[in-house]
Structures are given as structure tokens and as C-alpha cells.
Write a protein that holds these residues in place. Structure first.
Motif, mmCIF file in Angstrom:
data_model
loop_
_atom_site.group_PDB
_atom_site.id
_atom_site.type_symbol
_atom_site.label_atom_id
_atom_site.label_comp_id
_atom_site.label_asym_id
_atom_site.label_seq_id
_atom_site.Cartn_x
_atom_site.Cartn_y
_atom_site.Cartn_z
ATOM 1 N N SER A 24 24.313 -12.159 -44.748
ATOM 2 C CA SER A 24 23.263 -13.147 -44.505
ATOM 3 C C SER A 24 23.624 -13.985 -43.309
ATOM 4 C CB SER A 24 23.093 -14.066 -45.721
ATOM 5 O OG SER A 24 22.594 -13.335 -46.814
ATOM 6 N N PHE A 25 22.613 -14.404 -42.590
ATOM 7 C CA PHE A 25 22.792 -15.388 -41.517
ATOM 8 C C PHE A 25 22.140 -16.658 -42.019
ATOM 9 C CE2 PHE A 25 22.882 -11.275 -39.358
ATOM 10 C CZ PHE A 25 24.063 -11.381 -38.644
ATOM 11 N N GLY A 26 22.911 -17.645 -42.421
ATOM 12 C CA GLY A 26 22.341 -18.817 -43.081
ATOM 13 C C GLY A 26 21.666 -18.348 -44.359
ATOM 14 N N SER A 27 20.384 -18.699 -44.502
ATOM 15 C CA SER A 27 19.674 -18.281 -45.721
ATOM 16 C C SER A 27 18.913 -16.972 -45.509
ATOM 17 C CB SER A 27 18.711 -19.388 -46.158
ATOM 18 O OG SER A 27 17.823 -19.661 -45.091
ATOM 19 N N THR A 28 19.048 -16.390 -44.302
ATOM 20 C CA THR A 28 18.331 -15.133 -44.023
ATOM 21 C C THR A 28 19.187 -13.933 -44.392
ATOM 22 O OG1 THR A 28 17.388 -16.220 -42.083
ATOM 23 C CG2 THR A 28 17.092 -13.831 -42.225
ATOM 24 N N PRO A 29 18.773 -13.149 -45.411
ATOM 25 C CA PRO A 29 19.543 -11.944 -45.704
ATOM 26 C C PRO A 29 19.199 -10.852 -44.682
ATOM 27 C CG PRO A 29 17.761 -12.211 -47.293
ATOM 28 C CD PRO A 29 17.628 -13.318 -46.297
ATOM 29 N N ALA A 30 20.218 -10.337 -43.999
ATOM 30 C CA ALA A 30 19.988 -9.255 -43.038
ATOM 31 C C ALA A 30 20.288 -7.908 -43.695
ATOM 32 C CB ALA A 30 20.869 -9.455 -41.804
ATOM 33 N N LEU A 31 21.334 -7.862 -44.503
ATOM 34 C CA LEU A 31 21.659 -6.653 -45.262
ATOM 35 C C LEU A 31 21.761 -7.022 -46.728
ATOM 36 C CD1 LEU A 31 24.391 -4.836 -43.112
ATOM 37 C CD2 LEU A 31 21.927 -4.369 -43.222
ATOM 38 N N GLY A 48 13.632 1.961 -38.849
ATOM 39 C CA GLY A 48 13.104 0.846 -39.621
ATOM 40 C C GLY A 48 12.450 -0.158 -38.699
ATOM 41 N N PRO A 49 11.579 -0.999 -39.255
ATOM 42 C CA PRO A 49 10.864 -1.971 -38.429
ATOM 43 C C PRO A 49 11.795 -3.037 -37.871
ATOM 44 C CG PRO A 49 10.327 -2.268 -40.759
ATOM 45 C CD PRO A 49 11.172 -1.046 -40.667
ATOM 46 N N SER A 50 11.289 -3.749 -36.897
ATOM 47 C CA SER A 50 12.038 -4.846 -36.291
ATOM 48 C C SER A 50 12.408 -5.871 -37.361
ATOM 49 C CB SER A 50 11.167 -5.478 -35.202
ATOM 50 O OG SER A 50 11.843 -6.529 -34.602
ATOM 51 N N GLY A 51 13.647 -6.328 -37.343
ATOM 52 C CA GLY A 51 14.083 -7.341 -38.291
ATOM 53 C C GLY A 51 14.539 -6.790 -39.627
ATOM 54 N N SER A 52 14.549 -5.468 -39.781
ATOM 55 C CA SER A 52 14.894 -4.885 -41.087
ATOM 56 C C SER A 52 16.396 -4.846 -41.347
ATOM 57 C CB SER A 52 14.302 -3.473 -41.208
ATOM 58 O OG SER A 52 14.764 -2.646 -40.164
ATOM 59 N N GLY A 53 17.211 -5.037 -40.298
ATOM 60 C CA GLY A 53 18.655 -5.059 -40.498
ATOM 61 C C GLY A 53 19.403 -3.923 -39.804
ATOM 62 N N LYS A 54 18.713 -3.175 -38.962
ATOM 63 C CA LYS A 54 19.339 -2.014 -38.309
ATOM 64 C C LYS A 54 20.549 -2.405 -37.465
ATOM 65 C CE LYS A 54 15.599 -0.884 -36.000
ATOM 66 N NZ LYS A 54 14.741 -2.032 -36.393
ATOM 67 N N SER A 55 20.357 -3.403 -36.599
ATOM 68 C CA SER A 55 21.459 -3.790 -35.709
ATOM 69 C C SER A 55 22.618 -4.379 -36.505
ATOM 70 C CB SER A 55 20.984 -4.805 -34.661
ATOM 71 O OG SER A 55 20.071 -4.192 -33.776
ATOM 72 N N THR A 56 22.294 -5.159 -37.519
ATOM 73 C CA THR A 56 23.354 -5.740 -38.349
ATOM 74 C C THR A 56 24.156 -4.638 -39.026
ATOM 75 O OG1 THR A 56 21.954 -7.674 -38.712
ATOM 76 C CG2 THR A 56 23.835 -7.406 -40.195
ATOM 77 N N LEU A 57 23.455 -3.602 -39.504
ATOM 78 C CA LEU A 57 24.151 -2.474 -40.129
ATOM 79 C C LEU A 57 25.076 -1.801 -39.115
ATOM 80 C CD1 LEU A 57 24.651 -0.488 -42.428
ATOM 81 C CD2 LEU A 57 22.520 0.700 -41.813
HETATM 82 N N1 LIG Z 1 23.183 -13.547 -35.229
HETATM 83 C C1 LIG Z 1 22.144 -13.786 -36.043
HETATM 84 N N2 LIG Z 1 21.841 -15.063 -36.409
HETATM 85 C C2 LIG Z 1 20.813 -15.325 -37.232
HETATM 86 N N3 LIG Z 1 20.005 -14.390 -37.760
HETATM 87 C C3 LIG Z 1 20.236 -13.119 -37.438
HETATM 88 C C4 LIG Z 1 21.314 -12.745 -36.559
HETATM 89 N N4 LIG Z 1 21.305 -11.385 -36.413
HETATM 90 C C5 LIG Z 1 20.284 -10.947 -37.164
HETATM 91 N N5 LIG Z 1 19.643 -11.968 -37.771
HETATM 92 C C6 LIG Z 1 18.483 -11.847 -38.698
HETATM 93 O O1 LIG Z 1 18.780 -10.816 -39.618
HETATM 94 C C7 LIG Z 1 17.658 -9.993 -39.853
HETATM 95 C C8 LIG Z 1 17.982 -8.551 -39.429
HETATM 96 O O2 LIG Z 1 18.185 -8.521 -38.018
HETATM 97 P P1 LIG Z 1 18.614 -7.231 -37.221
HETATM 98 O O3 LIG Z 1 19.762 -6.577 -37.899
HETATM 99 O O4 LIG Z 1 18.791 -7.609 -35.802
HETATM 100 O O5 LIG Z 1 17.318 -6.305 -37.383
HETATM 101 P P2 LIG Z 1 16.786 -5.084 -36.499
HETATM 102 O O6 LIG Z 1 17.880 -4.599 -35.634
HETATM 103 O O7 LIG Z 1 16.314 -4.090 -37.504
HETATM 104 O O8 LIG Z 1 15.623 -5.631 -35.707
HETATM 105 C C9 LIG Z 1 16.502 -10.611 -39.059
HETATM 106 O O9 LIG Z 1 15.816 -11.473 -39.920
HETATM 107 C C10 LIG Z 1 17.228 -11.383 -37.981
HETATM 108 O O10 LIG Z 1 16.456 -12.463 -37.545
#
Ligand SMILES: Nc1ncnc2c1ncn2[C@@H]1O[C@H](COP(=O)(O)OP(=O)(O)O)[C@@H](O)[C@H]1O
Ligand SMILES: [Mg+2]
Length: 236
Positions: A24-31, A48-57
Motif C-alpha cells: 500500500s502507498f498510504g491508504s491506497t492498496p496497490a497490490l 491490466g488497466p491503468s492503476g491496477s498495480g502492474k508497475s508496483t508488481l
Molecule cells: N509511489 C507511489 N506513491 C503513491 N501511490 C502510488 C505509488 N505508486 C503507485 N501508487 C498507486 O498504486 C496503485 C497502482 O499503481 P501502479 O502499480 O503504478 O499501477 P499501473 O502500473 O497498473 O498503472 C495506483 O492507485 C497508484 O496511484
């Protein structure tokens, strides 16, 4: 490391694996419980769609971001148990990276950019640049050697970035939307060469994309939605 199923031959070998990944980033769950296993030489597309967590994974699998919970293993080794220095060394020697915008160093020539990972590992300039030019030839950009990144096209720059990712003969290439900034013709060319050179060198590829056309270059697709993965089973 064999897989948990029967028949633990090289076919079932897992090179890179993530299980139960939460971040999670703050209260936002990414994975939220994502999992992915990559075998040697396999090309896996994360869709997956934008914001789904691909980059975080991708960042968790590459040891760039530490998950809040869950485990990432590379060659059976838990990344969380390595020191920062060991993780950096692992990234430098075993992983290659290609991002949406090549992130080449603007002050260096293209060949110097490609040679950089070798130079950072202590290889001498002449030898590093010779190896770099070999990889640039395979990516069909050897003629750009002395140009700066600002003097080449977007597609050429991405092919230089792919050469740089491959120059250390890594076991995994992580590519996050590598064609995201290119038109479809240049995108196809980058993907064709990325896949061909990765296959030649035996590198696995973890490819993040939201374009089906790009994912079509992979062996297998995994879909991420709301931080969870689907289609993670390994198809023999
Ligand atoms: N460094 C970060 N700080 C705050 N929120 C983040 C950060 N990286 C990702 N997020 C949030 O985590 C969620 C998943 O992001 P991300 O993995 O970048 O998705 P994707 O690559 O699928 O577009 C989104 O809601 C994004 O806003
Ligand atoms: Mg992303």
C-alpha cells in the motif's frame, strides 16, 4: 528450485516468483495478494488497466520496492533476506531494465550508455564498448554509436535501451510499457527485437503493458486487477 508439483525437471523450474504480495502507498492498496512465477527464458506479459498495480508488481519482483508482506524469490533466494547492497548487486548482474522512456543518460553517447552497466561492473572501456556495439548491432542501432540520446528517434532510443538492458547477459529483463511512447510501427520493431534478442540470450522477460498487441509477443499473460493477479498457473 523445483515447483511444488510432480515432475521437477527444468520445465517446472521457477526462476523468479512472487507470492501473496501486498503493498500500500498510504491508504491506497496497490497490490492485494498478487502472485507471479517466471521460468527461465519465459516471456510473461503483465496486463491490466491503468492503476491496477502492474508497475508496483514489477518493482516488487525486481527488488526495487519491498512489499509490505509476501515473498519474492529469485533462484530460490528470498530477496527480503538480502542486504541492500546484495540486492543492488543482484539487480546489476542478473536483471536488465527497460522503461517507457529509455532513461538513457543524455550526456553520454549511445554506445557509452549501452556500455555503462559493464563499466559499473568494472569492465574496461574498450572491452565494454566492443560488447556494447555487438548488442547494438543485434538491435539494429550500431550506426548510432557516437550520437547522443537526444539526437536519435524514440524507437531508436528504446532499441538502445534494450541493448543496455541485455549487455550484462541478465537472466531477467523487466520492461515497463517499453513501447508506451512509440507509434505502432516503432513499437512493433522494438518488441520484435526485444523478444528475439531475449530468446537468443535465454533471458526471461517480465513485460508490463496494457496493449494486447504488445502482450501478443509473450508466452503467457497474467492479468492484474485491483492489485490481484489472474491466470497465474503455469501452463506446461
Ligand atoms: N509511489 C507511489 N506513491 C503513491 N501511490 C502510488 C505509488 N505508486 C503507485 N501508487 C498507486 O498504486 C496503485 C497502482 O499503481 P501502479 O502499480 O503504478 O499501477 P499501473 O502500473 O497498473 O498503472 C495506483 O492507485 C497508484 O496511484
Ligand atoms: Mg505502470
Amino acid at each position: 528450485m523445483g515447483a511444488e508439483t510432480a515432475g521437477d525437471g527444468p520445465v517446472n523450474e521457477i526462476l523468479l516468483g512472487g507470492v501473496e504480495l501486498r503493498k500500500s502507498f498510504g491508504s491506497t492498496p496497490a497490490l492485494d495478494g498478487a502472485a507471479l512465477a517466471v521460468r527461465p527464458g519465459e516471456i510473461v506479459a503483465i496486463m491490466g488497466p491503468s492503476g491496477s498495480g502492474k508497475s508496483t508488481l514489477l518493482h516488487c519482483l525486481a527488488g526495487i520496492v519491498a512489499p509490505d508482506s509476501g515473498t519474492v524469490t529469485f533462484q530460490g533466494q528470498d530477496l527480503a533476506r538480502l542486504s541492500d547492497r546484495q540486492r543492488s548487486a543482484l539487480r546489476r548482474s542478473e536483471f536488465g531494465f527497460v522503461f517507457q522512456f529509455g532513461q538513457l543518460v543524455p550526456e553520454l553517447s549511445c554506445v557509452e550508455n549501452v556500455a555503462l552497466p559493464l563499466r559499473l561492473s568494472g569492465v574496461r572501456r574498450r572491452e565494454a564498448e566492443k560488447t556494447a556495439l555487438d548488442w547494438m548491432a543485434r538491435l539494429e542501432v550500431e550506426s548510432l554509436g557516437r550520437k547522443r540520446p537526444g539526437e536519435v528517434s524514440g524507437g531508436q532510443g528504446q532499441r538502445v535501451a534494450v541493448a543496455r538492458a541485455l549487455v550484462t547477459a541478465p537472466k531477467v529483463i523487466f520492461a515497463d510499457e517499453p513501447t508506451g511512447a512509440l507509434d505502432s510501427l516503432n513499437g512493433e520493431q522494438v518488441m520484435r527485437l526485444l523478444v528475439a534478442t531475449a530468446r537468443d540470450s535465454g533471458a526471461a522477460v517480465v513485460l508490463v503493458t496494457h496493449e494486447a498487441r504488445v502482450a501478443a509477443y509473450s508466452d503467457r499473460e497474467v492479468v492484474v486487477r485491483d492489485g490481484r493477479t489472474r491466470q497465474v498457473e503455469l501452463v506446461p
